[in-house]
Design a protein around this motif. Sequence first.
Motif, mmCIF file in Angstrom:
data_model
loop_
_atom_site.group_PDB
_atom_site.id
_atom_site.type_symbol
_atom_site.label_atom_id
_atom_site.label_comp_id
_atom_site.label_asym_id
_atom_site.label_seq_id
_atom_site.Cartn_x
_atom_site.Cartn_y
_atom_site.Cartn_z
ATOM 1 N N ARG A 160 -0.638 -5.497 0.286
ATOM 2 C CA ARG A 160 -1.805 -6.150 -0.508
ATOM 3 C C ARG A 160 -2.941 -6.404 0.376
ATOM 4 O O ARG A 160 -2.960 -7.443 1.092
ATOM 5 N N ASP A 161 -3.997 -5.742 0.250
ATOM 6 C CA ASP A 161 -5.131 -5.867 1.060
ATOM 7 C C ASP A 161 -6.200 -5.693 0.190
ATOM 8 O O ASP A 161 -6.833 -4.509 0.446
ATOM 9 N N SER A 162 -6.828 -6.527 -0.395
ATOM 10 C CA SER A 162 -8.044 -6.133 -1.120
ATOM 11 C C SER A 162 -9.332 -6.072 -0.719
ATOM 12 O O SER A 162 -10.106 -5.114 -0.974
ATOM 13 N N ARG A 163 -9.439 -6.151 0.914
ATOM 14 C CA ARG A 163 -10.721 -6.140 1.414
ATOM 15 C C ARG A 163 -10.807 -4.633 1.680
ATOM 16 O O ARG A 163 -11.974 -4.130 1.432
ATOM 17 N N ALA A 165 -9.222 -2.021 0.180
ATOM 18 C CA ALA A 165 -9.082 -1.582 -1.056
ATOM 19 C C ALA A 165 -10.487 -1.229 -1.834
ATOM 20 O O ALA A 165 -10.818 -0.436 -2.125
ATOM 21 N N ASP A 166 -11.145 -2.743 -1.832
ATOM 22 C CA ASP A 166 -12.599 -2.917 -2.233
ATOM 23 C C ASP A 166 -13.450 -1.966 -1.383
ATOM 24 O O ASP A 166 -14.398 -1.249 -1.953
ATOM 25 N N ARG A 169 -12.833 1.669 -2.482
ATOM 26 C CA ARG A 169 -13.441 1.792 -3.893
ATOM 27 C C ARG A 169 -15.182 1.968 -3.768
ATOM 28 O O ARG A 169 -15.533 2.839 -4.601
ATOM 29 N N ALA A 199 -2.876 0.052 -0.114
ATOM 30 C CA ALA A 199 -3.635 -0.798 -0.598
ATOM 31 C C ALA A 199 -4.463 -0.666 -1.635
ATOM 32 O O ALA A 199 -4.494 -1.717 -2.619
ATOM 33 N N SER A 202 -2.218 -0.412 -4.721
ATOM 34 C CA SER A 202 -1.859 -1.687 -5.187
ATOM 35 C C SER A 202 -2.936 -2.414 -5.966
ATOM 36 O O SER A 202 -2.741 -2.981 -7.032
ATOM 37 N N ARG A 203 -4.152 -2.310 -5.639
ATOM 38 C CA ARG A 203 -5.240 -3.148 -6.187
ATOM 39 C C ARG A 203 -5.741 -2.534 -7.424
ATOM 40 O O ARG A 203 -5.995 -3.005 -8.404
ATOM 41 N N VAL A 204 -5.893 -0.988 -7.313
ATOM 42 C CA VAL A 204 -6.519 -0.444 -8.619
ATOM 43 C C VAL A 204 -5.602 0.111 -9.583
ATOM 44 O O VAL A 204 -5.969 0.129 -10.675
#
Length: 279
Positions: A160-163, A165-166, A169, A199, A202-204
Amino acid sequence: MTGSAEVVAWQPAVPGLTEVLHARFTDHAYPSHTHDAWTLLLVDDGAVRYDLDRHAHGASRSVVTLLPPGVPHDGRSEFAGGFRKRVLYLETEILGTHRVGRAVDRPEFADDVLRDRVSRLHGALTPHSEDLEAQSRLAFVLERLRQHLDRQVTVPAAVRDSRVADALRELLDARLVDGVDLAAAAARSGVTPTHLVRAFTSRVGLPPHRYLTGRRIDLARRLLLDGMPAAEVATAAGFYDQAHLTRHFRRMLATTPAAYARSARRPAGTAFPRGSAEG
């Protein structure tokens, strides 16, 4: 001895891979030889007997075989019916020369996870590969191979690593047509390619290559409705050619790009035959 063979080979546009080979041999036997690349082998039918560095080994559907560069080996069918195989040749540096001795000692891996990953990579490696999908699948194959060679096979932890992943994207959205180099994107975020893919997924909720294809289909739809010919839409939306676009368009919308474009020219109120459901 040389016998009949069916061979298809090509050079994929995927960093780290030098060649893809799909072949069926009936009574052919390889003489002893070496490669300047790692040889990653799946046997789909039959079985192969081979000597590696003067030691006898076998390859079958139950194992994934990895032959190291620079080490002599031969090959012959174990059974009269021959064998069918799929092979990937990997650049030497991708696994490192320091692992050659470990592969000589143990060139076969009885690992269903690895076999599935290699098989899925082959599925992505058409002569006109989906670059991002092939890069992603190769990264997961290499991760598992390194674990086997280093004797450290583990179950991956949830990522889980939103940084990162975003960031990926945003990069995919900005490079919708040209595409993204996975290794470069991972290095840009300071992580491994597999960490980046995990990551993002998991995020998207879907892997990067599938997200990119969906965004490209959205762009293609807009261009088609604007009146651009389907043959031009393909490259304008990031697809290799019209056949490539059509394959993904059918998968997404159950129709062809041309039929989708024609639908925009129907008179209002006539999009569906009388009595049909819009579903």
